[in-house]
Design a protein around this motif. Structure first.
Motif, short mmCIF file in Angstrom:
data_model
loop_
_atom_site.label_atom_id
_atom_site.label_comp_id
_atom_site.label_asym_id
_atom_site.label_seq_id
_atom_site.Cartn_x
_atom_site.Cartn_y
_atom_site.Cartn_z
N ALA A 554 0.84 -1.20 0.00
CA ALA A 554 0.00 0.00 0.00
C ALA A 554 0.87 1.25 0.00
N THR A 558 1.02 4.11 -3.03
CA THR A 558 0.26 5.30 -2.64
C THR A 558 1.14 6.53 -2.84
N SER A 567 -8.95 -1.85 8.50
CA SER A 567 -10.23 -2.00 9.19
C SER A 567 -10.58 -3.48 9.25
N CYS A 578 -9.55 -5.50 6.09
CA CYS A 578 -9.36 -4.77 4.83
C CYS A 578 -8.19 -3.80 4.98
N GLN A 580 -6.85 -0.79 2.83
CA GLN A 580 -7.33 0.05 1.72
C GLN A 580 -6.42 1.25 1.54
N ASP A 581 -6.10 1.56 0.27
CA ASP A 581 -5.31 2.75 -0.01
C ASP A 581 -5.98 3.56 -1.11
N ASN A 582 -5.56 4.81 -1.27
CA ASN A 582 -6.07 5.66 -2.35
C ASN A 582 -4.99 5.92 -3.39
N GLU A 633 -10.07 -5.73 -4.66
CA GLU A 633 -10.97 -4.88 -5.43
C GLU A 633 -10.20 -3.60 -5.73
N SER A 634 -10.10 -3.26 -7.02
CA SER A 634 -9.29 -2.09 -7.37
C SER A 634 -9.79 -1.49 -8.67
N SER A 640 -6.80 0.76 -4.12
CA SER A 640 -7.02 -0.68 -4.04
C SER A 640 -7.46 -1.05 -2.63
N SER A 641 -8.24 -2.16 -2.53
CA SER A 641 -8.66 -2.71 -1.25
C SER A 641 -8.39 -4.20 -1.26
N TYR A 643 -8.85 -7.65 0.77
CA TYR A 643 -9.71 -8.20 1.82
C TYR A 643 -9.18 -9.56 2.25
#
Length: 652
Positions: A554, A558, A567, A578, A580-582, A633-634, A640-641, A643
């Protein structure tokens, strides 16, 4: 004595093939002659293609040119009957049923549609079956048998769902809305009409949207909401233009004319009615012309132009008389066509039955011939030949079994050795590749810094600054070594599980400490949203390895000033984590390569960071070893996330 057996065995070996060759020759000759005489040609690819083309053309034009469509469908039906093409027979019956519905001959339409259902029921032609059941329901609607109509709409919707064509479900709701409208259930008609409209909009069905807007306008008119009708008529007219539905547009022009007449705008009403009549000429819709003539007569009555009013009243009466006369003529011709077609079908069925009887008789004759030939063979060969063949067969079977067992055993040994050598070679190649490409650079850089410092080429402050800059590369090398060690241990001897109950929150906090410097370098915020009370039953060291790899990735992908969130969520199925990054996200094609055990995939990070591609593969293997799983999921440009699903959880 020993030498006398050789000629006898040779004679037996020659006699038996000769007898069986004679048997096969006679049998094949009888089969060939019989089929040349009685068998019917099976449908070829060309036959089915031409039949399907005729059916498609008929379905495409049945609303505009029902007579031409029926002629095409009848040709397809006769050709399908000749070639025994059941799908073609069912499709042809359906197309003929549609044409009779378009001309309001509902009993004939139902007869052919039920025949079509008999041929296509049980097949996977769900789309065709959905349309057949919907048209059966439409016939029942026109016959005011709404209970039967509703039952067939249920079947139509079920087949539409199986065909995965949701536009057909919109058509079902449209017909169901019409039933409610006819039964004055205006609330139900309005609700179902709006559902059909949403589905039509979702799948961009311009033709259906125009029809539904018109239906909703009729509902408003029936409920006395005249001030809202025009908006729906306007929408219907706009969609009729986009879909080139001249039939609907001509009907809407009459609605505009009637609306303008009631608003006492007689000249505009005349213009709309004349436009509707002209457009009806192009579609052959006499019903629209009759209504247009009636509206024009009313306009001239409002304008107090008695001469023009009388002229259009006469035209209205002439159109009514011509429709009645033409309908009677057309009805008689359709009755004739119906009986002629059914007579042809009956004749074809009679011929087919006769051919079937002949084929059964021929098959019985073949059986008799085979029995006689077998009897002759038995008499000629005798018990000695049978005994010889039995002995010879057993000997050959035993030899063949021994050879097969030996070959199979050798093959298994070779395959095992080959697989083992391949695995060892792959392991060696991967290990050398990782070490040479990913560990050499940080070690070389660290050696250079130390040499310069030893030779007093660097001050203490410069050395400290350079070592701080080297820390992310060393962390990456440490993570690579950790991944490499765990992966190689698993590949060669297998990892051992040590599952314990522990809380997730401290592990997430530890990620902040481990990657603090790397996060500061790119000014990335790491947020721990894991509830403190969640506990899992898992191998803690394995989960730490997985989280380190995911957080490291991540950070790698990022950009500056980004955000990473860890989370988790509990459910009956277990615990989901999870990361998750932006960041820059992953393309769909690259997502398929992430967890591939046979080829490790890696790309550079936002600051040029490099990786081995080994981390995600190790994560997947460690999770599966503990009974868990991982997915991604991306979307490119949106982050991207990852899981992690853990099927086991521990109490608080």
């Amino acid at each position: 004595m020993g030498s006398s057996k050789i000629p006898y065995q040779s004679a037996m070996k020659s006699l038996v093939p000769a007898i069986f060759a004679c048997l096969c020759s006679i049998y094949l000759h009888a089969q060939t002659k019989g089929y040349e005489r009685y068998s019917e040609n099976p449908p070829s690819t060309n036959d089915t293609a031409s039949v399907n083309q005729l059916i498609k053309q008929a379905v495409d034009i049945y609303l505009q040119y029902p007579d031409s469509a029926r002629s095409m469908a009848e040709r397809a039906l006769l050709r399908s009957k000749q070639t025994r093409y059941d799908d073609g027979i069912g499709g042809s019956f359906a197309a003929i049923g549609y044409t009779y519905w378009a001309q309001s001959y509902y009993a004939f339409s139902l007869y052919y549609l039920f025949n079509a259902d008999g041929y296509l029921k049980g097949t996977k032609h769900y789309g065709e079956l959905s349309m057949i059941y919907r048209m059966i329901a439409r016939n029942y609607i026109e016959m005011e048998k709404y209970y039967e109509a509703q039952a067939y709409l249920v079947k139509s919707e079920a087949n539409a769902a199986l065909s995965k064509d949701n536009s057909k479900i919109a058509l079902v709701y449209n017909e169901s809305s019409l039933i409610d409208l006819r039964q004055k259930n205006y609330n139900g008609a309005w609700r179902k009409g709006n559902i059909a409209l949403k589905l039509a909009a979702k799948y961009n069905d311009t033709l259906l949207r125009g029809i539904i807007y018109s239906r909703l306008g009729d509902i408003l008119k029936e409920t006395g909401k005249d001030n809202e009708v025009k908006a729906y008529v306007d929408s219907s007219y706009r969609w009729s233009l986009l879909s080139n539905n001249n039939r609907l547009r001509s009907m809407l022009l009459n609605d505009y004319a009637d609306y303008s007449l009631r608003a006492k705008n007689n000249d505009l009403a005349l213009q709309y009615a004349n436009d509707a009549s002209a457009l009806a000429d192009s579609t052959g819709n006499v019903t629209v012309k009759i209504r247009a003539a009636s509206i024009i007569a009313r306009c001239y009555h409002a304008k107090q132009d008695a001469a023009q009013e009388l002229a259009y009243q006469v035209k209205y009466n002439l159109l009514q008389d011509s429709v009645n006369t033409e309908y009677r003529k057309k009805g008689f011709a359709i009755f004739q066509q119906f009986f002629v077609l059914n007579s042809k079908l009956h004749d074809m069925e009679t011929e087919e039955h006769a051919a079937l009887v002949d084929r059964e008789r021929l098959r019985f004759q073949h059986i008799i011939i085979i029995v006689l030939i077998m009897f002759v063979v038995i008499l000629l060969a005798g018990f000695i030949t049978i005994y010889f063949l039995y002995k010879e067969k057993n000997r050959l079977v035993e030899q063949l079994a021994d050879r097969n067992n030996a070959v199979t055993e050798q093959k298994n040994i070779i395959e095992q050795q080959t697989q083992h050598l391949t695995q060892l070679n792959d392991l060696k190649t991967k290990l050398f590749a990782v070490i040479s490409h990913d560990l050499r650079t940080p070690i070389s850089s660290l050696r250079s810094i130390m040499n310069l410092f030893q030779k007093e080429g660097l001050t203490e402050e410069q050395a400290v600054a350079l070592l701080k800059r080297m820390l992310p590369a060393l962390d990456a090398a440490d993570l690579t070594l950790s991944n490499l060690l765990n992966w190689s241990v698993k590949q060669m001897s297998g990892l051992k599980l040590n599952q314990t109950s522990f809380a997730l929150f401290p592990l997430a906090e530890e990620m902040q400490r481990v990657f603090d410097f790397a996060l500061q370098q790119k000014n990335i915020t790491l947020i721990n949203n894991v509830p403190p009370g969640i506990r899992v039953l898992f191998d803690e060291q394995h989960l730490i390895i997985v989280l380190r790899n995911l957080v490291s990735n991540a950070i790698k992908f990022t950009p500056q000033n980004g955000t990473i969130v860890i989370s988790s969520k509990e459910s009956d199925a277990g615990v989901a984590i999870c990361v998750q990054d932006n960041g820059q996200g992953i393309s769909t094609a690259d997502q398929l390569k992430l967890f591939n055990a046979n080829g490790y995939f890696s790309t550079r990070g936002t600051s040029g960071e490099k990786g081995t591609g080994l981390g995600l593969t190790l994560c997947k293997e460690l999770l599966e070893l503990n009974g868990g799983s991982i997915r991604v999921e991306s979307e490119q440009g949106k982050g991207s996330s990852f899981y992690i699903n853990l099927t086991t959880k521990a109490g608080k």
